[in-house]
Scaffold this motif. Structure first.
Motif, PDB file in Angstrom:
ATOM      1  N   TYR A  91       0.788  -1.328  -0.162  1.00  0.00           N
ATOM      2  CA  TYR A  91       0.033   0.025  -0.207  1.00  0.00           C
ATOM      3  C   TYR A  91       0.738   1.177  -0.203  1.00  0.00           C
ATOM      4  CZ  TYR A  91      -3.272  -3.386   0.979  1.00  0.00           C
ATOM      5  OH  TYR A  91      -4.327  -4.580   1.550  1.00  0.00           O
ATOM      6  N   VAL A  92       2.041   1.042  -0.302  1.00  0.00           N
ATOM      7  CA  VAL A  92       2.917   2.357  -0.499  1.00  0.00           C
ATOM      8  C   VAL A  92       3.208   2.653  -2.077  1.00  0.00           C
ATOM      9  CG1 VAL A  92       5.282   3.379  -0.018  1.00  0.00           C
ATOM     10  CG2 VAL A  92       4.058   2.054   1.721  1.00  0.00           C
ATOM     11  N   PHE A  93       2.982   3.652  -2.465  1.00  0.00           N
ATOM     12  CA  PHE A  93       3.087   4.239  -3.897  1.00  0.00           C
ATOM     13  C   PHE A  93       4.455   4.129  -4.440  1.00  0.00           C
ATOM     14  CE2 PHE A  93       3.272   7.601  -7.070  1.00  0.00           C
ATOM     15  CZ  PHE A  93       2.466   7.013  -8.101  1.00  0.00           C
ATOM     16  N   THR A  94       4.662   3.530  -5.363  1.00  0.00           N
ATOM     17  CA  THR A  94       6.114   3.460  -6.007  1.00  0.00           C
ATOM     18  C   THR A  94       6.581   4.680  -6.856  1.00  0.00           C
ATOM     19  OG1 THR A  94       5.818   1.053  -5.901  1.00  0.00           O
ATOM     20  CG2 THR A  94       7.762   1.883  -6.944  1.00  0.00           C
ATOM     21  N   SER A  95       7.087   5.761  -6.194  1.00  0.00           N
ATOM     22  CA  SER A  95       7.000   6.784  -7.233  1.00  0.00           C
ATOM     23  C   SER A  95       8.345   6.778  -8.139  1.00  0.00           C
ATOM     24  CB  SER A  95       7.513   8.169  -6.145  1.00  0.00           C
ATOM     25  OG  SER A  95       8.425   7.871  -5.342  1.00  0.00           O
ATOM     26  N   SER A  96       9.092   5.887  -7.887  1.00  0.00           N
ATOM     27  CA  SER A  96      10.458   5.872  -8.732  1.00  0.00           C
ATOM     28  C   SER A  96       9.712   4.965  -9.911  1.00  0.00           C
ATOM     29  CB  SER A  96      11.686   5.083  -8.087  1.00  0.00           C
ATOM     30  OG  SER A  96      11.157   3.645  -7.317  1.00  0.00           O
ATOM     31  N   SER A  97       8.646   4.575 -10.083  1.00  0.00           N
ATOM     32  CA  SER A  97       8.402   3.689 -11.508  1.00  0.00           C
ATOM     33  C   SER A  97       7.510   4.735 -12.259  1.00  0.00           C
ATOM     34  CB  SER A  97       7.237   2.518 -10.838  1.00  0.00           C
ATOM     35  OG  SER A  97       6.059   3.009 -10.335  1.00  0.00           O
ATOM     36  N   HIS A  98       7.500   5.968 -12.005  1.00  0.00           N
ATOM     37  CA  HIS A  98       6.776   7.052 -12.834  1.00  0.00           C
ATOM     38  C   HIS A  98       8.070   7.704 -13.425  1.00  0.00           C
ATOM     39  CE1 HIS A  98       2.468   6.836 -11.882  1.00  0.00           C
ATOM     40  NE2 HIS A  98       2.937   5.858 -11.087  1.00  0.00           N
ATOM     41  N   MET A  99       7.810   7.957 -14.773  1.00  0.00           N
ATOM     42  CA  MET A  99       8.726   8.571 -15.352  1.00  0.00           C
ATOM     43  C   MET A  99       8.634  10.365 -15.087  1.00  0.00           C
ATOM     44  SD  MET A  99      10.210   7.041 -17.921  1.00  0.00           S
ATOM     45  CE  MET A  99      10.518   8.447 -19.382  1.00  0.00           C
ATOM     46  N   VAL A 100       7.431  10.674 -14.352  1.00  0.00           N
ATOM     47  CA  VAL A 100       7.573  12.236 -13.608  1.00  0.00           C
ATOM     48  C   VAL A 100       8.501  12.295 -12.706  1.00  0.00           C
ATOM     49  CG1 VAL A 100       6.118  13.712 -12.377  1.00  0.00           C
ATOM     50  CG2 VAL A 100       5.059  12.003 -14.144  1.00  0.00           C
ATOM     51  N   MET A 101       9.066  11.341 -12.025  1.00  0.00           N
ATOM     52  CA  MET A 101      10.097  11.496 -10.929  1.00  0.00           C
ATOM     53  C   MET A 101      11.308  11.087 -11.580  1.00  0.00           C
ATOM     54  SD  MET A 101      10.677   9.231  -7.545  1.00  0.00           S
ATOM     55  CE  MET A 101      12.259   9.608  -6.571  1.00  0.00           C
ATOM     56  N   THR A 102      11.354  10.162 -12.437  1.00  0.00           N
ATOM     57  CA  THR A 102      12.834   9.639 -13.039  1.00  0.00           C
ATOM     58  C   THR A 102      13.203  10.777 -13.910  1.00  0.00           C
ATOM     59  OG1 THR A 102      11.627   8.317 -14.670  1.00  0.00           O
ATOM     60  CG2 THR A 102      12.523   7.218 -12.844  1.00  0.00           C
ATOM     61  N   LEU A 103      12.545  11.252 -14.633  1.00  0.00           N
ATOM     62  CA  LEU A 103      12.884  12.481 -15.596  1.00  0.00           C
ATOM     63  C   LEU A 103      13.145  13.658 -14.871  1.00  0.00           C
ATOM     64  CD1 LEU A 103      10.680  12.235 -18.873  1.00  0.00           C
ATOM     65  CD2 LEU A 103      13.213  12.430 -18.581  1.00  0.00           C
ATOM     66  N   ALA A 104      12.501  13.754 -13.559  1.00  0.00           N
ATOM     67  CA  ALA A 104      12.877  15.075 -12.855  1.00  0.00           C
ATOM     68  C   ALA A 104      14.053  14.970 -12.278  1.00  0.00           C
ATOM     69  CB  ALA A 104      11.616  15.151 -11.815  1.00  0.00           C
ATOM     70  N   LEU A 105      14.663  13.707 -12.219  1.00  0.00           N
ATOM     71  CA  LEU A 105      15.993  13.636 -11.626  1.00  0.00           C
ATOM     72  C   LEU A 105      17.171  13.775 -12.777  1.00  0.00           C
ATOM     73  CD1 LEU A 105      15.649  10.709  -9.341  1.00  0.00           C
ATOM     74  CD2 LEU A 105      15.945  12.989  -8.513  1.00  0.00           C
TER      75      LEU A 105
END
Length: 224
Positions: A91-105
């Motif tokens: 039940y914890v959202f995996t933010s590192s699986s989204h391009m929004v976060m990875t591209l932001a890095l």
């Protein structure tokens, strides 16, 4: 019931239409402050030794003019590692699986390197487009190939991290979804395979954090 298989990666929890799933990115900060007031434990000493080892390794990859940048990449490694591991919890959202976060890095880092390199080391950046010893006939093609490979770097960094995190979570979800329809003997085998996959995903979480940080370090070392 899931509308589709990828719905597990959709941020659905919200308050006043403000997505709360992305708050999981900040959960790693909860584990940091105690290091500054609690007595040193085995975990804190292990983490300190790990960060020092990463500092030494990143310094070996960087040039003399970029030695202070190793702190940035150790921090990036820590952020990605926390998010990858937190995504393995139920039940914890995996933010590192989204391009929004990875591209932001990856994208701001690449843009910063390009702007700094072309403004301060223009001749060196042009020299990178044509490898030494390239025949004159092939020079236009090499410039095109090197330019394309340079432009897609932030995309490859972002896609590599997101795709690896999505693949493991999808496999765990697919196997877990067939559990209620299995007999007890096969269910025990499924649970054992899920545990092995969870261990594999833990290793992937560490490896992908390290790969992202090392590749970013190598891209920085080319700007000298």
């Amino acid at each position: 019931m899931m509308a589709n298989l990828f719905s597990i990666f959709e941020p659905t929890s919200s308050i006043f239409n403000i997505s709360m799933n992305w708050m999981s990115t900040l959960l790693g900060l909860m584990f940091i402050p105690y290091l500054y007031w609690a007595s040193p434990s085995r975990w804190s000493l292990l983490w300190s030794k790990l960060t020092l080892t990463l500092h030494k390794e990143f310094k070996a990859l960087l040039t003399q003019s970029h030695l202070g940048v190793s702190t940035l990449f150790v921090s990036m490694f820590t952020l990605i590692l926390f998010n990858n591991f937190l995504g393995l919890l139920p039940y914890v959202f995996t933010s590192s699986s989204h391009m929004v976060m990875t591209l932001a890095l990856s994208l701001p880092l690449w843009v910063t390197l390009m702007v700094f390199g072309w403004m301060n080391h223009t001749q060196h950046m042009f020299a990178h487009l044509v490898p030494q010893g390239t025949p004159s006939v092939l020079m236009p093609f090499m410039v095109l190939i090197e330019s394309i490979s340079n432009i897609i770097r932030p995309g490859t960094l972002a896609v590599r991290l997101a795709a690896n995190m999505i693949a493991g979570h999808l496999l765990l979800t697919l196997l877990g979804g067939v559990g209620p329809s299995l007999s007890l003997s096969i269910l025990s085998l499924l649970i054992f395979s899920q545990i092995l996959l969870l261990i594999l995903e833990s290793a992937v979480a560490i490896i992908q954090s390290y790969v992202f940080a090392v590749l970013s370090t190598l891209y920085t070392s080319e700007i000298n």
